[in-house]
Design a protein around this motif. Structure first.
Motif, mmCIF file in Angstrom:
data_model
loop_
_atom_site.group_PDB
_atom_site.id
_atom_site.type_symbol
_atom_site.label_atom_id
_atom_site.label_comp_id
_atom_site.label_asym_id
_atom_site.label_seq_id
_atom_site.Cartn_x
_atom_site.Cartn_y
_atom_site.Cartn_z
ATOM 1 N N PRO A 46 0.886 -1.269 0.008
ATOM 2 C CA PRO A 46 0.039 0.016 -0.075
ATOM 3 C C PRO A 46 0.926 1.319 0.058
ATOM 4 O O PRO A 46 1.897 1.385 0.552
ATOM 5 N N LEU A 47 0.289 2.093 -0.627
ATOM 6 C CA LEU A 47 1.145 3.596 -0.943
ATOM 7 C C LEU A 47 0.354 4.600 -0.260
ATOM 8 O O LEU A 47 0.732 5.167 0.764
ATOM 9 N N TRP A 48 -0.684 5.271 -1.009
ATOM 10 C CA TRP A 48 -1.458 6.350 -0.424
ATOM 11 C C TRP A 48 -3.044 6.030 -1.005
ATOM 12 O O TRP A 48 -3.194 5.307 -1.789
ATOM 13 N N TYR A 49 -3.923 6.822 -0.220
ATOM 14 C CA TYR A 49 -5.232 6.765 -0.420
ATOM 15 C C TYR A 49 -5.324 7.938 -1.459
ATOM 16 O O TYR A 49 -4.880 9.069 -1.383
ATOM 17 N N TYR A 50 -6.207 7.546 -2.739
ATOM 18 C CA TYR A 50 -6.600 8.737 -3.648
ATOM 19 C C TYR A 50 -7.635 9.680 -3.148
ATOM 20 O O TYR A 50 -8.172 9.702 -2.472
ATOM 21 N N ASN A 51 -7.327 10.786 -3.911
ATOM 22 C CA ASN A 51 -8.380 11.899 -4.060
ATOM 23 C C ASN A 51 -8.962 11.840 -5.554
ATOM 24 O O ASN A 51 -8.035 11.822 -6.241
ATOM 25 N N VAL A 52 -10.188 12.143 -5.800
ATOM 26 C CA VAL A 52 -10.300 12.629 -7.082
ATOM 27 C C VAL A 52 -10.024 14.067 -7.238
ATOM 28 O O VAL A 52 -10.464 14.871 -6.612
#
Length: 540
Positions: free
Chosen positions: A506-512
């Motif tokens: 896992p790296l990071w969570y997205y934003n749109v």
């Protein structure tokens, strides 16, 4: 903007009593109520689909943006991810195992064929059959009779009662089955599709708010043109004239078209514009959390990544990455470092799962783990991360590679593929011989959706071919729970094991991150980052 925390408790099954997803309007779209229809075409960005447009074989964003527009399912998800009936009139169960599904009468595909119970049962049977090798077959795993070992042309758990009624019997009670039914895999197909599914996939006939604009509407590697389906009268009825989804080679090209007034709605901003786009498109932009995570996968089949040596190297790779620096510098704070394998917008999410410390930046610890692995078998060669060059991933892949090079003392680099379709085909065919970027955009809002389809043995999106019987058992136990909290507890136990095995890092969570032109109004981005195109209005 931030979306509300998605609540799935409302549709979790109680131990007793019946569940009905009825056609109520609570939570349904309302921003375009009273708006008149327009003939103006909405232009937006997309990517060439990996495969012909068969719902059971479409599990990537380029294709699903299209299939979600041209096929209507039993339910749809509103802007916050809550389910509402579309084609379904009711979905009922008394025991969380057998469901009676009634569809609305007089529904039609755009070729005039009826949308009936067989339209769903035949499509699901095709998707589940082993011989058909559909990428979404995993979503039918819970239905009675499904098998990974032998071909089952017709699942005994699917039964047509009459033209508008069918039943689904699961192998065991499952807590989130109704919530899944808005996903692409569960869309219906007309009977004529089975005459030649390959040809159908090139020119699909659906029942959704849009349809293909005649023969040749799909110009491969260029665009696909959709027009409004005049026979669709469901809750997602379009108030514009159609969609033109353009397959851009780079994010920079799509952004330049938006700046130049040649694109209406954009849902991906290139890294170089993240610090400026919100001011440039003031009042016409979004920076919004959604249910998605970026990872990369190192298949166990690669040299040095199996057994105890592999576990040590995977942990070393994870600890050698400064996620906070990359999200701040490359993404201008529009991403947040990952603490688990799911997404913080989901009920049940936790940052305190045992083992999550492997995601913390620790270059000294990383080097020590790498040295331990070298003691088992000395490292040789280079480490590469494959990615699609048309998706704007180059900057972060290069940043990760540089950190691995500096903190582990190895040769590391990115390995670009020209297009998303080529990249995904190499992964699906198992011809890719490097690590590769992966990620997940939710199909439906539940923790299980980030775990089962990706890390379950034989699952359709298990790109690294990971298999752990304990994980499989816990996934089944979680699904069998009718209490959402109890189910999520099992899914968190799954993640404890994943932190030890690291089948993906896992790296990071997205934003749109998106923006739109001055010509359009009523632009909203959904819980899964996709714009709600049907409600976008445009001046003629």
């Amino acid at each position: 903007m931030k979306i509300k925390r998605i609540g799935v408790a409302a549709i979790a099954l109680a131990a007793a009593g019946a569940l009905t997803l009825s056609g109520c309007t609570s939570g349904a779209p309302s921003s375009t109520e009273g708006a008149g229809s327009s003939t103006a075409i909405i232009t937006t960005n997309g990517s060439e689909p990996q495969n012909p447009l068969i719902p059971t074989n479409t599990n990537e964003t380029g294709g699903s943006k299209i299939t979600e527009s041209i096929f209507a399912g039993l339910v749809y998800y509103d802007v916050d991810g809550a389910p509402h009936n579309d084609v379904a009139e009711s979905i009922e169960t008394d025991d969380s195992q057998t469901y009676t599904i009634k569809i609305k009468p007089d529904q039609k595909f755009t070729n005039g064929e009826p949308v009936d119970a067989n339209s769903f049962v035949d499509a699901w049977n095709y998707g589940a059959a082993l011989d058909n090798a559909q990428l979404n077959s995993y979503f039918f795993e819970g239905i009675e009779g499904f098998s990974y070992d032998e071909n089952v042309p017709e699942l005994p758990g699917l039964e047509v009662v009459d033209d508008t009624t069918f039943t689904v019997t699961l192998a065991q009670p499952e807590s989130d089955f109704p919530l899944r039914l808005g996903y692409t895999a569960f869309k219906p197909l007309p009977a004529s599709a089975f005459d030649d599914l390959e040809a159908f996939g090139e020119n699909p006939v659906g029942n959704g708010p849009y349809m293909l604009d005649g023969e040749g509407a799909w110009k491969h590697n260029e665009k696909i043109d959709l027009v409004v389906n005049p026979d669709y009268d469901g809750p997602l009825k379009a108030v514009n004239g159609g969609l033109s989804i353009i397959f851009y080679a780079t994010q920079e090209a799509s952004y330049a078209d938006l700046q130049g007034g040649n694109l209406d709605v954009l849902d991906q901003i290139p890294a170089g514009a993240l610090s400026t786009y919100q001011s440039e498109f003031e009042g016409r932009s979004v920076n919004q959390a959604f249910s998605g995570i970026q990872t990369f996968t190192v298949p166990e089949r690669l040299p040095h990544f199996s057994g105890e040596e592999g576990k040590l190297r995977l942990a070393a790779l994870s600890k050698a990455i400064d996620r906070e620096e990359i999200t701040d510098v490359i993404f201008e704070g529009t991403r947040s470092p990952a603490h688990d394998f799911t997404a913080p917008t989901l009920d049940g999410y936790s940052e305190d799962i045992p083992g999550t410390e492997v995601l913390e930046f620790d270059p000294e610890g990383a080097a020590e783990l790498w040295a331990e692995a070298d003691a088992i078998s000395p490292w040789s060669g280079s480490f590469q991360i494959g990615y699609n060059a048309d998706g704007g991933h180059g900057p972060w892949v290069d940043a990760v590679a540089n950190q691995l090079k500096n903190n582990l003392g190895i040769d590391a680099s990115g390995a670009p593929y020209p297009t998303f379709a080529e990249f995904r085909t190499a992964i699906t065919d198992r011809t890719i011989q490097t690590a590769f970027r992966t990620g997940w955009q939710a199909d439906y809002p539940a923790l299980y959706n980030f775990l089962g389809p990706i890390y379950g043995t034989g699952a359709g999106s298990n790109d690294g071919d990971y298999s752990n019987p304990e994980v499989d058992s816990l996934l089944d136990e979680g699904l069998a729970e009718t209490d959402l909290d109890a189910a999520n507890e099992k899914f968190q136990q799954v993640q404890e094991i994943l932190f030890q095995d690291l089948p993906a890092i896992p790296l990071w969570y997205y934003n749109v991150n998106g923006a739109w032109s001055e010509l359009v109004d009523n632009v909203q981005y959904g819980w899964n980052s996709v714009p709600l195109y049907y409600q976008v209005t445009k001046s003629e």
